[in-house]
Design an enzyme around this catalytic site. Structure first.
Site, PDB file in Angstrom:
ATOM      1  CG  HIS A 111      52.106  79.146  48.145  1.00  0.00           C
ATOM      2  ND1 HIS A 111      53.427  79.368  47.926  1.00  0.00           N
ATOM      3  CD2 HIS A 111      52.050  78.333  49.230  1.00  0.00           C
ATOM      4  CE1 HIS A 111      54.143  78.743  48.844  1.00  0.00           C
ATOM      5  NE2 HIS A 111      53.324  78.117  49.651  1.00  0.00           N
ATOM      6  CG  HIS A 135      62.734  79.320  46.518  1.00  0.00           C
ATOM      7  ND1 HIS A 135      62.883  78.650  47.714  1.00  0.00           N
ATOM      8  CD2 HIS A 135      61.414  79.292  46.242  1.00  0.00           C
ATOM      9  CE1 HIS A 135      61.695  78.243  48.132  1.00  0.00           C
ATOM     10  NE2 HIS A 135      60.790  78.617  47.261  1.00  0.00           N
ATOM     11  CG  PHE A 136      61.022  77.868  41.344  1.00  0.00           C
ATOM     12  CD1 PHE A 136      61.352  77.207  40.189  1.00  0.00           C
ATOM     13  CD2 PHE A 136      60.680  79.213  41.276  1.00  0.00           C
ATOM     14  CE1 PHE A 136      61.374  77.866  38.986  1.00  0.00           C
ATOM     15  CE2 PHE A 136      60.707  79.883  40.078  1.00  0.00           C
ATOM     16  CZ  PHE A 136      61.051  79.206  38.921  1.00  0.00           C
ATOM     17  CG  HIS A 137      65.391  75.316  39.155  1.00  0.00           C
ATOM     18  ND1 HIS A 137      64.794  76.516  38.896  1.00  0.00           N
ATOM     19  CD2 HIS A 137      65.248  74.587  38.014  1.00  0.00           C
ATOM     20  CE1 HIS A 137      64.325  76.523  37.663  1.00  0.00           C
ATOM     21  NE2 HIS A 137      64.584  75.371  37.101  1.00  0.00           N
ATOM     22  NE  ARG A 196      60.823  84.157  37.769  1.00  0.00           N
ATOM     23  CZ  ARG A 196      59.724  83.575  38.258  1.00  0.00           C
ATOM     24  NH1 ARG A 196      59.025  84.183  39.191  1.00  0.00           N
ATOM     25  NH2 ARG A 196      59.323  82.398  37.827  1.00  0.00           N
ATOM     26  NE  ARG A 197      58.360  83.874  34.652  1.00  0.00           N
ATOM     27  CZ  ARG A 197      57.090  83.915  34.974  1.00  0.00           C
ATOM     28  NH1 ARG A 197      56.491  85.065  35.117  1.00  0.00           N
ATOM     29  NH2 ARG A 197      56.403  82.825  35.111  1.00  0.00           N
ATOM     30  CE1 TYR A 225      53.824  73.739  51.518  1.00  0.00           C
ATOM     31  CE2 TYR A 225      52.378  75.434  50.687  1.00  0.00           C
ATOM     32  CZ  TYR A 225      53.454  75.055  51.456  1.00  0.00           C
ATOM     33  OH  TYR A 225      54.159  75.996  52.129  1.00  0.00           O
TER      34      TYR A 225
END
Ligand code: HEM
Ligand SMILES: [Cu+2]
Ligand SMILES: [Cu+2]
Lengths: 161, 572
Positions: free
Chosen positions: B242, B393-395, B456-457, B246
């Site tokens: 996580h 979300h993370f794209h 996913r994956r 950041y």
């Protein structure tokens, strides 16, 4: 250090939003009884025959209440010989089912379509979760954790009658 | 890049404020940026083909999609190259540049800088080698969870990357310490303040994954250890995983806070509050990793609850950033004649690729922030965990806000490194907008697919369980993949054009960084890093102490070494 008035309002709004999230979480736990998976037991994945996972399958424990013991392995969910491969489980409408699932080899996932049930199957750990099947229909159990070359074909079926 | 002949003019040492680079900077920073772009090239071009492979309709019409044969090899390469190598190289190169120009001194030790670079470059080489030559064995994805074990070279590549990054961190800390000794009563300019935060977060976070790799995975891959505990490994991974996000995000914030206001023609709203936001990142960005493990069986619901709360807190500095940077942008628009309440977002320099890229990244980040809050809400998480909602979300965040901001930086930094103008500004603009459109559609389609239960994956085009709605959204994802493929080609055409074919000299310009601290009000003790590390330590004890105890199952005694085959992913 001074804080601009508008920015202070903004921060208060953010605080309220996040507070709402916290409140929603608390309500979900207390009112709706949604529980996150928590430790049940640790077992040796190479000696499943000495545990409840020796005989996977579905057991009726009370009216409308069932227990399903399932072993995930590459690349199928084993719910006993009666369920077959891919495993097909049948429940009457309104059944409350508690699943006990573990993995025999690598990491797998256990997700039931359209139900809030989503477990990581970590070798060495017993995962447990309950859900109620209120609407008749066919729902897939999907392995949603990458588990090797056959990951995309690892699934099971739940039929609610 | 030996074939690039450097223009003569660059022998002259640069003055701190002109964008022109000294030869020394050109080599060091250039090396990191080029390595980052090589890693990104391997990663980025996999992405669109993954969307094609996952789409049932696409596979029906184009049964043999070229590029790679084994789907999970592609996903591994995409994740490892994009998320680990591209980002780390880019962040370190960019951080050197920001540190040197802001503090107006070279980094502490060039030798250490090169040692770090060589370690990371060898790591990159080993990783590419193992990914390309052993596609099946090395397909462990960028999260490499045991008991699936990759060849040792996979882990050695990662260890070298981490070692190099620690040396680079030390270099930046020491440069800052030297500056601080000469300027005891000054606030360090915001850009470097933020970088120090970022490397502190990185050094703390990597401890988790280093323990996992060095004591569990690497010995297992060498056959020394026959047992490993997957639940402990996952916990150590997410201790790192996580804060890693950041580590990617804060350099983008450095650009938004200390460069974008000037690039956009405005002024930063509040520097002291920017510092408060960064300090919150030191304290709160590490003790939240368990929110990736809501569905794990080995961790108690109360530990998960504690980290949910901390996760919500760590969204506060991002909300603060939204306000602060938003106000700076509004100020920029007012300077350019914006009058009404709602016209300022439109009165931006949308025709400048450097600005447009960052603004587009912010737009995607708004969606990403909210999808993230949904992920963080423990119960909602159960509906979307490990579905394609998560890559959606993370794209928006990593593939959107972070990548687009890095690309925006690249559009001024690469010309400075090469000493030539950007090959084509129009191409850069086209790239930015196709990326924005492509990622918006990607996020929508993958998110919807996830809500339909698509995992996913997974090579979903072969999945027997796919619902019609899930299949439809996967087809839409493939359309977004086409748009993003075009965007990626435009990006690399411009990079190659700038490096090899641009004939125009670089326009004279200033470094876009705010090199002096405009901040006169924030207390000097903001830079007493021991305070923040102490607070972090206390929070880590509260948030992670119980988790580790549960994972190791202390009630039943220390039984970490119970089990585990050290096998590769099972193959047909
Ligand atoms: C050309 C644009 C891109 C496209 C079309 C794309 C597409 C995809 C797809 C379809 C997946 C999911 C694969 C699966 O779950 O089976 C994925 C995963 C991922 N992408 Fe991208 N991507 C792109 C750019 C990026 C960028 C720029 C980054 C980061 C810098 C990135 C980072 C990741 C990561 C970390 C994963 C997770 C891999 C995993 O689950 O193991 N992607 N991408
Ligand atoms: Cu599986
Ligand atoms: Cu799987």
């Amino acid at each position: 250090m001074e804080i601009n008035k508008l920015e202070r309002y903004w921060l208060i709004a953010v605080g309220i939003t996040l507070g709402a999230f916290v409140a929603a979480t608390i309500v979900a736990v207390t009112v709706f009884g949604i529980r996150l998976p928590a430790p049940v037991e640790r077992i040796d994945p190479q000696r499943l025959d000495q545990t409840i996972f020796a005989k996977p399958g579905v057991r009726k424990i009370a009216d409308n209440r069932y227990e399903a013991v399932i072993v995930a392995k590459s690349w199928a969910f084993d719910a006993g010989p009666e369920a077959g491969t891919p495993a097909v489980l049948r429940f009457p409408r309104g059944s409350q089912v508690t699943f006990y699932v573990t993995s025999k080899d690598v990491m797998h996932g256990f997700q039931i379509e359209k139900h809030t049930l989503n477990l990581e199957l970590v070798p060495g750990q017993v995962a447990r979760a309950s859900t109620t099947f209120n609407r008749p229909g066919t729902y897939h159990i999907i392995c949603n954790h990458y588990c090797g070359a056959g990951h995309q074909v690892m699934y099971g079926v739940i039929i609610v009658e | 890049m030996a074939s690039v002949t450097l223009p003569q003019t660059f022998e002259a040492p640069a003055t701190p404020t002109t964008l022109r680079l000294a030869r020394r900077e050109q080599l060091m920073i250039g090396a990191h940026i080029i390595a980052a772009l090589i890693a990104l090239m391997f990663g980025i071009f996999m992405g669109p083909f993954q969307t094609f492979h996952r789409s049932p309709t696409f596979v029906q019409y184009f049964p043999t999609i070229p590029i790679f044969t084994f789907y999970y090899q592609a996903v591994t390469a995409h994740g490892v190259m994009n998320a680990l190598f591209f980002t780390t190289f880019f962040i370190i190169g960019f951080s050197y540049f920001v540190t040197e120009r802001t503090l107006q001194r070279p980094i502490k030790s060039a030798a250490m800088g090169w040692a770090a670079f060589v370690a990371m470059a060898v790591g990159l080489g080993m990783m590419l080698f193992v990914l390309l030559t052993m596609p099946q064995q090395s397909a462990v994805l960028y999260t490499f969870y045991p008991p699936t074990i990759a060849p040792a070279m996979f882990y050695i590549g990662l260890v070298l990357l981490a070692l190099g990054s620690w040396l680079a961190s030390a270099n930046i800390f020491l440069t800052y310490r030297d500056w601080k000794r000469e300027h005891p009563n000054e606030r360090v300019p915001l850009a470097v303040f933020a970088l120090i935060v970022n490397f502190i977060v990185w050094c703390v976070a990597t401890i988790g994954v280093a323990i996992e790799i060095v004591f569990m995975l690497l010995p297992a891959s060498l056959g020394i250890l026959k047992v490993t505990d997957p639940q402990l490994a996952r916990t150590l991974f997410w201790f790192f995983g996580h804060p890693l996000v950041y580590f990617w995000l804060l350099p983008a914030y450095v650009s938004w806070y200390t460069m974008l206001p000037r690039q956009a023609g405005g002024k930063l709203f509040s520097e002291p509050l920017a510092r408060v936001a960064f300090i919150m990142f030191v304290v709160f960005s590490v003790p939240v990793g368990v929110h990736h493990q809501f569905s794990d069986p080995g961790i108690s619901a109360s530990s998960k609850g504690v980290q949910t709360l901390l996760t919500l807190i760590v969204s506060i500095p991002s909300f603060m950033t939204a306000f602060n940077v938003g106000a700076a942008l509004e100020n920029a628009a007012r300077n350019r004649g914006a009058k009404t309440l709602f016209d300022w977002p439109f009165k931006q320099k949308w025709n400048d690729p450097v600005v447009a890229a960052q603004l587009s990244g912010m737009l995607l980040f708004i969606a990403g922030g909210f999808s993230g809050l949904i992920n963080a809400s423990a119960q909602l998480n159960a509906t979307i965990h490990n579905t394609s909602w998560v890559p959606a979300h993370f794209h928006q965040t990593l593939g959107g806000a972070v990548t687009l901001t890095y690309i925006g930086i690249l559009y001024w930094l690469l010309p400075a490194i090469r000493g030539r103008a950007l090959f084509s500004k129009k191409m850069a603009l086209a790239q930015v907008f196709t990326w924005l459109i492509g990622m918006t559609l990607f996020g929508l389609a993958m998110g919807e697919a996830g809500l339909q239960g698509v995992p996913r994956r997974a090579l979903t085009s072969q999945s027997p369980y796919l619902s019609p709605a899930g299949a439809f959204w996967l087809d839409v994802t493939a359309v977004s993949g086409i748009i993003l493929l075009i965007s990626s080609i435009l990006l690399y055409a411009n990079i190659i054009g700038t490096l090899f074919f641009s004939r125009r000299p670089m326009p004279e310009g200033e470094v876009p960084i705010e090199t002096v601290s405009g901040d006169r009000t924030s207390p000097l003790w903001f830079e007493r890093w021991g305070i923040w590390l102490g607070l972090l330590g206390i929070l880590l004890l509260i948030a992670y102490g119980p988790v580790i105890a549960e994972v190791l199952d202390f009630q039943l005694g220390w039984n970490i070494l119970r089990y585990m085959p050290t096998s590769n992913a099972p193959m047909p």
